[in-house]
Design an enzyme around this catalytic site. Sequence first.
Site, PDB file in Angstrom:
ATOM      1  N   GLU A   1       0.789  -1.223   0.000  1.00 24.91           N
ATOM      2  CA  GLU A   1       0.000   0.000   0.000  1.00 24.91           C
ATOM      3  C   GLU A   1       0.824   1.276   0.000  1.00 24.91           C
ATOM      4  O   GLU A   1       0.343   2.325  -0.385  1.00 24.91           O
ATOM      5  CB  GLU A   1      -0.931  -0.001   1.231  1.00 24.91           C
ATOM      6  CG  GLU A   1      -1.895  -1.197   1.240  1.00 24.91           C
ATOM      7  CD  GLU A   1      -2.671  -1.305   2.543  1.00 24.91           C
ATOM      8  OE1 GLU A   1      -2.371  -0.506   3.468  1.00 24.91           O
ATOM      9  OE2 GLU A   1      -3.545  -2.172   2.641  1.00 24.91           O
TER      10      GLU A   1
ATOM     11  N   SER B   1       6.110  -8.503  -8.320  1.00 26.41           N
ATOM     12  CA  SER B   1       6.506  -7.116  -8.499  1.00 26.41           C
ATOM     13  C   SER B   1       7.878  -7.112  -9.159  1.00 26.41           C
ATOM     14  O   SER B   1       8.298  -8.111  -9.753  1.00 26.41           O
ATOM     15  CB  SER B   1       6.538  -6.401  -7.142  1.00 26.41           C
ATOM     16  OG  SER B   1       6.828  -5.035  -7.302  1.00 26.41           O
TER      17      SER B   1
ATOM     18  N   ASP C   1      12.196  -6.111  -8.679  1.00 27.88           N
ATOM     19  CA  ASP C   1      13.216  -6.506  -7.708  1.00 27.88           C
ATOM     20  C   ASP C   1      13.172  -5.655  -6.441  1.00 27.88           C
ATOM     21  O   ASP C   1      13.564  -6.118  -5.369  1.00 27.88           O
ATOM     22  CB  ASP C   1      14.598  -6.399  -8.353  1.00 27.88           C
ATOM     23  CG  ASP C   1      14.732  -7.333  -9.561  1.00 27.88           C
ATOM     24  OD1 ASP C   1      14.490  -8.537  -9.388  1.00 27.88           O
ATOM     25  OD2 ASP C   1      15.060  -6.841 -10.651  1.00 27.88           O
TER      26      ASP C   1
ATOM     27  N   GLU D   1      12.808  -5.191  -0.266  1.00 28.94           N
ATOM     28  CA  GLU D   1      12.126  -4.835   0.988  1.00 28.94           C
ATOM     29  C   GLU D   1      11.817  -6.077   1.814  1.00 28.94           C
ATOM     30  O   GLU D   1      12.011  -6.102   3.041  1.00 28.94           O
ATOM     31  CB  GLU D   1      10.829  -4.086   0.686  1.00 28.94           C
ATOM     32  CG  GLU D   1      10.983  -2.643   0.252  1.00 28.94           C
ATOM     33  CD  GLU D   1       9.646  -1.919   0.239  1.00 28.94           C
ATOM     34  OE1 GLU D   1       8.794  -2.244   1.097  1.00 28.94           O
ATOM     35  OE2 GLU D   1       9.448  -1.045  -0.615  1.00 28.94           O
TER      36      GLU D   1
ATOM     37  N   GLY E   1       7.550  -5.995 -12.518  1.00 24.85           N
ATOM     38  CA  GLY E   1       8.190  -4.687 -12.601  1.00 24.85           C
ATOM     39  C   GLY E   1       8.729  -4.435 -13.996  1.00 24.85           C
ATOM     40  O   GLY E   1       8.312  -5.071 -14.963  1.00 24.85           O
ATOM     41  N   SER E   2       9.694  -3.520 -14.083  1.00 23.92           N
ATOM     42  CA  SER E   2      10.275  -3.200 -15.386  1.00 23.92           C
ATOM     43  C   SER E   2      11.629  -3.863 -15.585  1.00 23.92           C
ATOM     44  O   SER E   2      11.996  -4.200 -16.712  1.00 23.92           O
ATOM     45  CB  SER E   2      10.412  -1.680 -15.546  1.00 23.92           C
ATOM     46  OG  SER E   2      11.034  -1.104 -14.407  1.00 23.92           O
TER      47      SER E   2
ATOM     48  N   ARG F   1      12.327   1.586 -20.801  1.00 23.11           N
ATOM     49  CA  ARG F   1      12.818   2.757 -20.069  1.00 23.11           C
ATOM     50  C   ARG F   1      14.335   2.750 -19.974  1.00 23.11           C
ATOM     51  O   ARG F   1      14.980   3.791 -20.008  1.00 23.11           O
ATOM     52  CB  ARG F   1      12.208   2.817 -18.673  1.00 23.11           C
ATOM     53  CG  ARG F   1      12.695   1.742 -17.732  1.00 23.11           C
ATOM     54  CD  ARG F   1      12.109   1.871 -16.338  1.00 23.11           C
ATOM     55  NE  ARG F   1      13.105   2.307 -15.391  1.00 23.11           N
ATOM     56  CZ  ARG F   1      13.188   1.861 -14.135  1.00 23.11           C
ATOM     57  NH1 ARG F   1      12.309   0.962 -13.699  1.00 23.11           N
ATOM     58  NH2 ARG F   1      14.107   2.314 -13.326  1.00 23.11           N
TER      59      ARG F   1
END
Length: 471
Positions: free
Chosen positions: A141, A165, A167, A172, A197-198, A277
């Site tokens: 969140e 997600s 890395d 975390e 993720g990317s 990106r």
Amino acid sequence: MAAGRRAPPEPGGGPVLLQGVFGAGPSPGAASCSLALTPRELQVRGPGGSCGGSSAGPDAALRLADCVGSAAFPAAPSAACFSLVCYPLRGPRWGSPARQRLERTFRVCLAPDAEGNLRIAQAWSRRIRELSVPVVPAQDERAHHAHEKVRDEDLSQWDTLVVMSGDGLLYEVVNGLMERPDWEETMKKPLCILPGGSGNALAASINHYAGNDHVAKKKLLMNCAFILCKGLHTQMDLVSLSTASGKRLFSFLGFGWGFISDVDIDSEKYRRLGNARFTLGTLQCLAKLRVYQGRLSYLPVGPEQGTSTPSSRDPPGTLPNGQAGPVPLGTEVSGGALPADSLLVPLCQPVPGHWTVVPEEEFVSVYAIYQSHLGTNLLMAPAAGLHDGCIHLFYLRAGISRLALLKIFLAMARGTHLDLNCPHLRYVPVRAFRLEPRTAAGIMTVDGEALACEPVQGQIHNRLCRVLTGS
């Protein structure tokens, strides 16, 4: 983030949710039995029993944590049945237990017609499936939410922690787990990464270790989901990083300073482009190529690679007794304390005499990686493994042209960048390293997350956690 569920160890199934008397098999002449469904188990009693009300306990209790499915179906002439399939742990008196298949079917003939009995069977089957759902999702969140959740929450009921997600979120989770007082036991639970993720460097690395072809996006997610379904896991190294400001971090992917970290952080504003990106970020950072000043030292495993002849100024590593060869990992754990960085000395002291100090002090980039992939399309350390006990240290010295730097990154997509024999690129497998920037200039990253620019040192800790893999 999600977790594979396991029933808590305490006895008792909790309050009774459903209760009834059914046939103890699919045939019309099956003996009757009493069933009571609780949040944790299906309790079964033989004829004459009254499940849920006696202190003697049920004749059998099927743990819903072991249940993998349930179904309802009609049975002649006007009855119905519901069944469940479980894989409980069973084993000999001596030796390790193993999961074995157990299927139970119960006959429903309480209603006067087939339709009513089927509704009853479906209600029981549906409730069993709901209570035996194998995962419980937890939404990330806010910043550091995953770190706090795994650090503070009771994880005894979970077998596996699954992170969907990039890395950064797994970083975390790892550091949250390492802050727990029971970290030694908790780190035995396998971690699983599903690429969302990317960069997805760890997911790409695990896909590579499994022997799969290089894929990205949905195909990479599918491969990782298949690895999750197989449930095989192995150990993985972590690197302990210590900073001059007193922080201690644990990293599973890599630490960087300079060009690569600039690309990673500067391209955050293009995150909506996905993996593209990094291409745009690389071109922008090439246009404003920077040089960073600092001192790099390391404890090598063997002679440097990436040049045709070893440099006389960069000797191979030696043990304290002067004999060439690998240095013991020295991961020391006692009494729940975090593993000791036995290869390191405090940052305020010079590095030990058997370390190598790089004579050059101007760098374009420094990157210490412990997995094969830096990103989905960047095979930076083809020789890396999940538990090879090695940090793969790359550094680019100042003076490299933009064209040569671009060629290196294009070749890295195939893992052939060292074949270019670029005189400015050095690669050396190490056990530990130290980086001391002259000024707080440039961006440092750990597992893709930004870190304040300050002196940092780290060492490998072999097989400190577990991760789901393809084999």
